[in-house]
Enzyme design. Structure first.
Site, PDB file in Angstrom:
ATOM      1  N   ASN A 240       2.074   3.246   0.259  1.00  0.00           N
ATOM      2  CA  ASN A 240       3.160   2.227  -0.066  1.00  0.00           C
ATOM      3  C   ASN A 240       2.577   0.696  -0.235  1.00  0.00           C
ATOM      4  O   ASN A 240       3.087  -0.178  -0.524  1.00  0.00           O
ATOM      5  CB  ASN A 240       3.896   2.136   1.298  1.00  0.00           C
TER       6      ASN A 240
ATOM      7  N   MET B 206      -0.912  -7.875   5.602  1.00  0.00           N
ATOM      8  CA  MET B 206      -1.168  -6.674   5.089  1.00  0.00           C
ATOM      9  C   MET B 206      -1.176  -6.548   3.528  1.00  0.00           C
ATOM     10  O   MET B 206      -2.342  -6.115   2.939  1.00  0.00           O
ATOM     11  CB  MET B 206      -0.399  -5.658   5.745  1.00  0.00           C
ATOM     12  N   VAL B 207      -0.410  -6.755   2.951  1.00  0.00           N
ATOM     13  CA  VAL B 207       0.005  -6.740   1.591  1.00  0.00           C
ATOM     14  C   VAL B 207      -1.020  -7.631   0.805  1.00  0.00           C
ATOM     15  O   VAL B 207      -1.791  -7.286  -0.262  1.00  0.00           O
ATOM     16  CB  VAL B 207       1.298  -6.759   0.991  1.00  0.00           C
TER      17      VAL B 207
ATOM     18  N   HIS C  92       3.941   6.525   2.192  1.00  0.00           N
ATOM     19  CA  HIS C  92       5.557   6.946   2.223  1.00  0.00           C
ATOM     20  C   HIS C  92       5.571   8.338   1.369  1.00  0.00           C
ATOM     21  O   HIS C  92       4.802   8.500   0.381  1.00  0.00           O
ATOM     22  CB  HIS C  92       6.360   5.930   1.503  1.00  0.00           C
TER      23      HIS C  92
ATOM     24  N   CYS D  86       8.778  -0.380  -2.079  1.00  0.00           N
ATOM     25  CA  CYS D  86       7.851   0.298  -2.161  1.00  0.00           C
ATOM     26  C   CYS D  86       8.281   1.903  -2.308  1.00  0.00           C
ATOM     27  O   CYS D  86       7.934   2.502  -3.299  1.00  0.00           O
ATOM     28  CB  CYS D  86       6.986   0.397  -0.827  1.00  0.00           C
TER      29      CYS D  86
ATOM     30  N   ARG E 208      -0.807 -22.354  10.021  1.00  0.00           N
ATOM     31  CA  ARG E 208      -1.746 -22.089  11.252  1.00  0.00           C
ATOM     32  C   ARG E 208      -2.971 -21.585  10.741  1.00  0.00           C
ATOM     33  O   ARG E 208      -4.048 -21.583  11.332  1.00  0.00           O
ATOM     34  CB  ARG E 208      -1.352 -21.157  12.453  1.00  0.00           C
ATOM     35  N   SER E 209      -2.965 -20.813   9.564  1.00  0.00           N
ATOM     36  CA  SER E 209      -4.230 -20.544   8.938  1.00  0.00           C
ATOM     37  C   SER E 209      -4.870 -21.459   7.969  1.00  0.00           C
ATOM     38  O   SER E 209      -5.982 -21.075   7.258  1.00  0.00           O
ATOM     39  CB  SER E 209      -3.600 -19.095   8.137  1.00  0.00           C
TER      40      SER E 209
HETATM   41  C1  2RA Z   1       9.140  -0.930   4.827  1.00  0.00           C
HETATM   42  N1  2RA Z   1       9.526  -0.836   2.403  1.00  0.00           N
HETATM   43  O1  2RA Z   1       8.563   0.160   4.350  1.00  0.00           O
HETATM   44  C2  2RA Z   1       9.752  -1.391   3.702  1.00  0.00           C
HETATM   45  C3  2RA Z   1       8.833  -2.793   3.695  1.00  0.00           C
HETATM   46  N2  2RA Z   1       7.721  -2.716   3.143  1.00  0.00           N
HETATM   47  O2  2RA Z   1       9.128  -1.277   5.957  1.00  0.00           O
END
Ligand code: 2RA
Length: 336
Positions: A307, A11-12, A234, A126, A37-38
């Site tokens: 985030n 994702m990141v 977040h 984050c 695997r990728s």
């Molecule tokens: C979370 N900050 O939100 C942690 C890892 N990304 O789960």
């Protein structure tokens, strides 16, 4: 610049690629890296297709910069190998953040401390990034004494498995669980694992990383990190006590003048930060600013940010931009 993105399919990692493209980072060659695997699969970047390579092949390719978001164990094993090959690593995992010899960087706050010798640079957590973005300008003016923070964290912080769990729960189907309980119609006071002291690692990151980034071990921090069924970012309720008193108008002005911070603070017209607004943006949004009348020199605020962007990918790319702008990383190692 020859840039490796390690964890390119996560994702990141995917957001890192998006941000590199959006900000037109000066890339001469992209080296996408993922698990075995990728390897061999293709990803698209700036209308070109790039084959995913293995970690060993990426080290051998000697990129100038490697953006890592592949988990702590992978970073502990491979970041030193990239660094030994002369590559500057910017790592999004927690592996190096509290290492005394590694810089923990939010560019708007402490990028100036980066030196050529720093070959592994840590990207903060984050929830820490968004909080210190809002607090750093106030700390410089009023000196923070104590922070009490409660977080309301997006499921995207956990990853794809958590997003899928919530989708399944919406649809009433069973499936793999990212959490010990349902997340739909729920709130879990459990982000990451519990430590001996009864706090979770996520809560202790807010304590330890904040002190390191603000370079002030006298700052007291206590945190409660909660997972909520939200996707866009977040949110944090921050209560901060300063050594000095403050003026609310000046607080708003300081925040308004801080690059990367956007004030959203007019409750009279229902204006305040929300994840559905912050999603996909790079700023940290601050609102609900009000004096805590229960004790002197104390302020409440509400802080929201995407985030995956400022909380991870964008902050890492901004560190890379700083390295290039300050010529800390300049020559292409492959031509050296
Ligand atoms: C979370 N900050 O939100 C942690 C890892 N990304 O789960």
């Amino acid at each position: 610049m020859r840039v490796a993105v390690v964890g390119a399919t996560g994702m990141v990692g995917q957001v890192m690629l998006k941000v590199l493209e959006e900000r037109n980072f000066p890339i001469s060659e992209l080296i996408p890296v993922a698990s075995e695997r990728s390897v061999g699969k293709e990803i698209s970047f700036k209308n070109n297709n790039y084959k995913i390579v293995s970690m060993a092949d990426a080290v051998a390719a000697r990129p100038d910069i490697a953006l890592f978001s592949a988990g702590g164990s992978t970073s502990l094993e491979w970041a030193p190998k990239f660094a030994e090959a002369g590559v500057t690593v910017i790592d999004n995992s927690s592996a190096w953040r509290m290492d005394a010899g590694k810089k923990l960087v939010v560019p708007e706050i402490n990028a100036s401390g980066i030196e050529k010798e720093d070959k592994i640079i840590a990207n903060p957590n984050c929830s820490t990034i968004q909080m210190v973005m809002a607090l750093a300008p106030l700390h410089r003016e009023y000196k923070i004494k104590r922070i009490v923070v409660s977080t309301y964290q997006s499921i995207t912080g956990t990853g794809v498995k958590a997003v899928k769990q919530l989708e399944n729960e919406y649809e009433g189907v069973s499936g793999e669980m990212a959490y010990p309980y349902p997340i739909h119609r729920n709130a879990l006071p459990h982000c990451d694992v519990f430590e001996e002291n009864g706090y979770t690692k996520e809560e202790m990151k807010l304590v330890r990383e904040t002190q390191k980034i603000l370079e002030d071990r006298t700052i007291s921090v206590t945190a409660t990190a909660v997972r909520v069924p939200v996707a866009g970012g977040h949110s944090e309720a921050v209560n901060v006590e300063f050594e000095k008193d403050f003026d609310l108008t000046e607080v708003r002005s300081l925040l308004n003048d801080t690059p990367g911070v956007t004030l959203q603070d007019n409750p009279d017209v229902n204006t305040y930060p929300m994840p559905i607004y912050a999603e996909g943006k790079d700023d940290v949004f601050v609102g609900r600013i009000r004096r805590d009348h229960s004790q002197p020199n104390t302020l409440n605020m509400w802080v929201v940010s995407d985030n995956l962007r400022k909380g991870a990918a964008t902050n890492a790319v901004q560190i890379a931009e700083y390295l290039v702008a300050e010529k800390i990383v300049e020559t292409s190692l492959s031509e050296a």
